[in-house]
Design an enzyme around this catalytic site. Structure first.
Site, PDB file in Angstrom:
ATOM      1  N   GLU A 156     -14.185  -5.740 -53.583  1.00  0.00           N
ATOM      2  CA  GLU A 156     -14.445  -7.421 -54.006  1.00  0.00           C
ATOM      3  C   GLU A 156     -15.603  -7.685 -53.706  1.00  0.00           C
ATOM      4  O   GLU A 156     -16.023  -8.837 -53.020  1.00  0.00           O
ATOM      5  CB  GLU A 156     -13.268  -7.867 -52.952  1.00  0.00           C
ATOM      6  CG  GLU A 156     -11.844  -7.563 -52.941  1.00  0.00           C
ATOM      7  CD  GLU A 156     -11.160  -8.367 -52.150  1.00  0.00           C
ATOM      8  OE1 GLU A 156     -11.430  -8.875 -50.953  1.00  0.00           O
ATOM      9  OE2 GLU A 156      -9.836  -8.487 -52.447  1.00  0.00           O
ATOM     10  N   GLU A 315      -4.282  -3.612 -54.087  1.00  0.00           N
ATOM     11  CA  GLU A 315      -3.895  -4.184 -53.019  1.00  0.00           C
ATOM     12  C   GLU A 315      -2.904  -5.223 -52.960  1.00  0.00           C
ATOM     13  O   GLU A 315      -2.856  -6.053 -53.706  1.00  0.00           O
ATOM     14  CB  GLU A 315      -5.100  -4.714 -52.109  1.00  0.00           C
ATOM     15  CG  GLU A 315      -6.259  -3.891 -51.701  1.00  0.00           C
ATOM     16  CD  GLU A 315      -7.272  -4.695 -50.876  1.00  0.00           C
ATOM     17  OE1 GLU A 315      -7.205  -5.668 -50.306  1.00  0.00           O
ATOM     18  OE2 GLU A 315      -8.471  -4.286 -50.977  1.00  0.00           O
TER      19      GLU A 315
HETATM   20  C1  GLA Z   1      -9.039  -7.964 -49.395  1.00  0.00           C
HETATM   21  C2  GLA Z   1     -10.085  -6.840 -48.784  1.00  0.00           C
HETATM   22  C3  GLA Z   1      -9.294  -5.922 -47.837  1.00  0.00           C
HETATM   23  C4  GLA Z   1      -8.611  -6.415 -46.637  1.00  0.00           C
HETATM   24  C5  GLA Z   1      -7.715  -7.595 -47.200  1.00  0.00           C
HETATM   25  C6  GLA Z   1      -6.712  -8.348 -46.325  1.00  0.00           C
HETATM   26  O1  GLA Z   1      -8.491  -7.734 -50.053  1.00  0.00           O
HETATM   27  O2  GLA Z   1     -10.272  -6.002 -49.906  1.00  0.00           O
HETATM   28  O3  GLA Z   1     -10.239  -4.837 -47.306  1.00  0.00           O
HETATM   29  O4  GLA Z   1      -9.425  -7.474 -45.875  1.00  0.00           O
HETATM   30  O5  GLA Z   1      -8.348  -8.464 -48.305  1.00  0.00           O
HETATM   31  O6  GLA Z   1      -5.694  -9.109 -46.975  1.00  0.00           O
END
Ligand code: GLA
Ligand code: ZN
Length: 681
Positions: A156, A315
């Protein structure tokens, strides 16, 4: 690439998620149990290595990979493949202690202390050198591992740094952009205003609340620079893997509609688009359909970056997160529909953050497949296992893509420029929301639409909607003209074509940059309404739409050149003047909607335009979402029922892969049910 699966080693839909075994190295029993449970849950992929830097390289130059080898081997032996992440998303303490240039500096010009994550100065040569060192080791150690399918660069990427290194790089960016000619910059930024002229590039500082923040061109160029610098960093990581393991594809995971980086540009640097989806499910003020429609918009933006291949939902969460205002658990049945939505929109994966809940620290209460309870008979585990089994059943869908005949234009720099414009109302500009509202109309009508940048080619589309295209980049007007003259139907709206790519207003009439000719009109004024005010838009008797609809927030007062009037305002001093127009141009038509017309009116107009373009709407009951994925001459029609009632839908003859039943005509879809109909075209 159309029609082929993302990974030849794993030619099916992927199910799995982030796995952080490094948090459990002193618990071999737990690591053993993890693999057993993963198989039980139908997991075939995990993402390793996200934020593992302090375990991989506990002190500078000392690398520990044995644990990672062991785990990747064991996963592979058990049929579980690995997405391997570089650890650059969070820096170990030794790095910041020894090389403070890696610490990010805020716009206030205050340097952060060590801590958290995603907070680097990505320009810092020390940070880049140390990232490269660890990346090279990873490529050498694991590049040939048979279980490796994908490199996941950092995590991210986001934010900006305002340190002196970044300022100097920004100045270089400006020197390049303005041909080392400060007068060109002064002209494009209109710096004579308020005596803001620069004599030299060296005087320029990025925007700051306690410094310069009123030059729109500067603000916009800073954001563009931040994207360019992030790409430069991404390339510096990618280079290592492109050289050492050219056969392994690369991704970096995006967030939802993230305002600070132009994802359209970033997506060009990677092989597979992936993103992290965390909608606020369960809000009692909103329906599950509505929350999911917003998520569909994000999915479709991601899908549209690479239309010839599936994307990855890297995710998501099977239960709850820990960072929403209210961290509500998904209700029974919700996980299945929300996971399948990703597949319906073109993802080939359902992945979670994370496999096992951390025992301590910031995300210890974030949902995961395995709870602190450590059991496989929880509701969440069963929901996940059910999705795993379903994805296995739907294997043949992998590699198929969505092919849209309609496109919605969405630009990050347009968003930045509108937000920054000292005009209209900051409370009601709502550019992304306006695009989302248009998107929802397509969704309600069962018509797949791509969401693309205004610079993308428009070949193959029949209908293009361009809401609030305030900033017109070079060539975009020509591009739109070519589309319409070739037979396309274009819908433009209020606040279109006000400024050029550097936020200088077009002279001689908006929509500028050549668009007045396309729409056959120009704007003389714009009226910003207070929230409780409205006007009316009344369609004329021979218009293809009938009725009167309310208009809120923005009403432009336009002067017709050679467009035809389809609707006029009902009230105020501009009552009777044009509110919706159409201008035949070549083989196509350019529609202009001069006011923010309520949904029913926009929908009626859109339906008519789709019908004229030969795009069939698919009638759907409220609360049901539809998408079609295609592979050669096979279509996969996804129907998702977000309501808690049965719904009747009308489907083409084929087989529902979920139930294995032949289907056709009117069918009943169960509450929170999913149908995936294979149809021969
Ligand atoms: C983000 C991060 C993860 C985690 C999630 C929690 O997407 O990439 O490492 O912290 O949030 O929702
Ligand atoms: Zn910096």
């Amino acid at each position: 690439m159309t029609g082929s699966t993302l990974f030849s080693k794993l030619p099916k839909l992927l199910h799995g998620g982030d796995y952080n075994p490094e948090q459990w190295l002193d618990r071999p029993d737990i690591l053993e149990e993890d693999i057993r449970l993963m198989k039980e849950a139908g997991v075939n992929v995990v993402t390793l290595g996200v934020f593992s830097w302090s375990v991989i390289e506990p002190v500078e130059g000392e690398f520990h990979f044995t644990w990672l080898h062991d785990i990747m081997d064991r996963l592979y032996e058990n049929g579980i493949y690995t997405v391997l992440s570089t650890p650059s998303g969070a820096r170990p303490a030794w790095l910041d202690e020894k090389y403070p240039s890696a610490l990010r500096t805020s716009r206030k010009r205050i340097q952060n202390l060590h801590g958290q994550r995603h907070n680097h100065c990505i320009t810092s040569p020390d940070y880049r050198r140390l990232v490269r060192a660890v990346d090279e080791r990873l490529a050498e150690q694991f590049g040939a591992h048979p279980g490796l399918i994908l490199w996941h660069l950092s995590n991210e990427l986001g934010g900006e740094c305002a340190c002196e290194l970044c300022q100097e790089k920004f100045r270089e960016f400006l020197r390049r952009k303005y041909h080392n000619h400060i007068e060109e910059l002064n002209q494009q930024w209109w710096t004579t205003f308020w005596s803001h002229r620069y004599n030299d590039f060296s005087q320029i500082e990025g925007p700051a609340a306690h410094g310069e923040k009123s030059i729109h061109g500067l603000n916009l160029d800073w954001k563009r620079f931040t994207t360019e610098n992030t790409i430069d960093f991404l390339r510096s990581e990618a280079r290592v893997f492109r050289e050492k393991t050219p056969e392994i594809p690369i991704t970096t995971n995006f967030m939802h509609l993230y305002p600070a980086l132009d994802y359209n540009k970033l997506s060009k640097e990677i092989d597979i688009v992936s993103w992290d989806s965390y909608p606020r499910y369960g809000n009692p003020d909103r329906s599950l359909y509505d929350i999911s429609a917003e998520n569909a918009f994000d999915h479709v933006i991601m899908r549209s970056f690479k239309k010839d291949r599936p994307f990855m939902m890297m995710e998501s969460v099977p239960s709850l997160v820990n960072w929403h205002e209210f961290n509500k658990a998904k209700r029974p049945g919700e996980h299945r529909v929300t996971a399948l939505q990703a597949i319906a929109c073109g993802s080939d994966t359902v992945q979670y953050f994370q496999w096992r809940k951390s025992r301590g620290s910031y995300e210890q209460f974030h949902g995961a497949v395995i709870d602190h309870l450590g059991r496989n008979d929880t509701r969440v585990f069963r929901d996940v296992a059910e999705v795993g089994a379903l994805l296995e059943t739907l294997s043949e869908v992998s590699g198929s893509t969505v092919r849209s005949k309609a496109a919605l234009l969405f630009d990050w720099d347009n968003w930045w420029a509108i937000e920054d414009a000292a005009a209209f109302s900051d409370k009601t500009k709502k550019y992304p929301q306006t695009c989302l509202n248009m998107f929802k109309l397509f969704l309600q009508n069962g018509v797949d639409v791509d969401v693309i940048s205004s610079e993308e080619p428009l070949d193959g589309y029949e209908v293009v909607v361009a809401p609030m295209l305030y900033l017109i980049k070079p060539q975009v007007a020509d591009h739109l003209k070519k589309f319409v003259s070739g037979g396309g139907q274009l819908i433009g709206t209020y606040i279109t074509g006000y400024v050029n790519e550097n936020t200088l207003c077009y002279l001689g009439g908006f929509p500028g940059g050549g668009l007045t000719e396309l729409f056959g009109l120009y704007t003389e004024e714009i009226d910003t309404l207070y929230p409780k005010e409205k006007n009316g838009v009344q369609f004329v008797s021979d218009a293809p739409v009938s009725g009167t609809f309310s208009a809120r927030d923005y009403c432009e007062i336009v002067k017709i050149q050679d467009a035809s009037v389809l609707a006029t305002y009902t009230d105020d001093f501009y009552s009777g003047t044009p509110a919706v127009t159409v201008h035949p141009y070549g083989q196509g038509n350019a529609y202009y909607v001069a006011a923010r017309m309520e949904e029913d009116g926009m929908n009626a107009l859109l339906k008519q335009i789709l019908a004229d373009a030969g795009i069939a709407c698919r009638p759907l009951p409220g609360g049901v979402e539809y998408h079609r994925r295609q592979k050669a001459d096979t279509a996969y029609d996804f129907y998702i029922n977000y309501t808690t009632q049965q719904q009747e839908i009308s489907v083409e003859s084929g087989v529902d892969l979920v139930s294995g039943r032949p289907v056709g005509g009117t069918e009943t879809i169960e509450p929170l049910g999913v149908m995936v109909c294979r149809v021969q075209l």
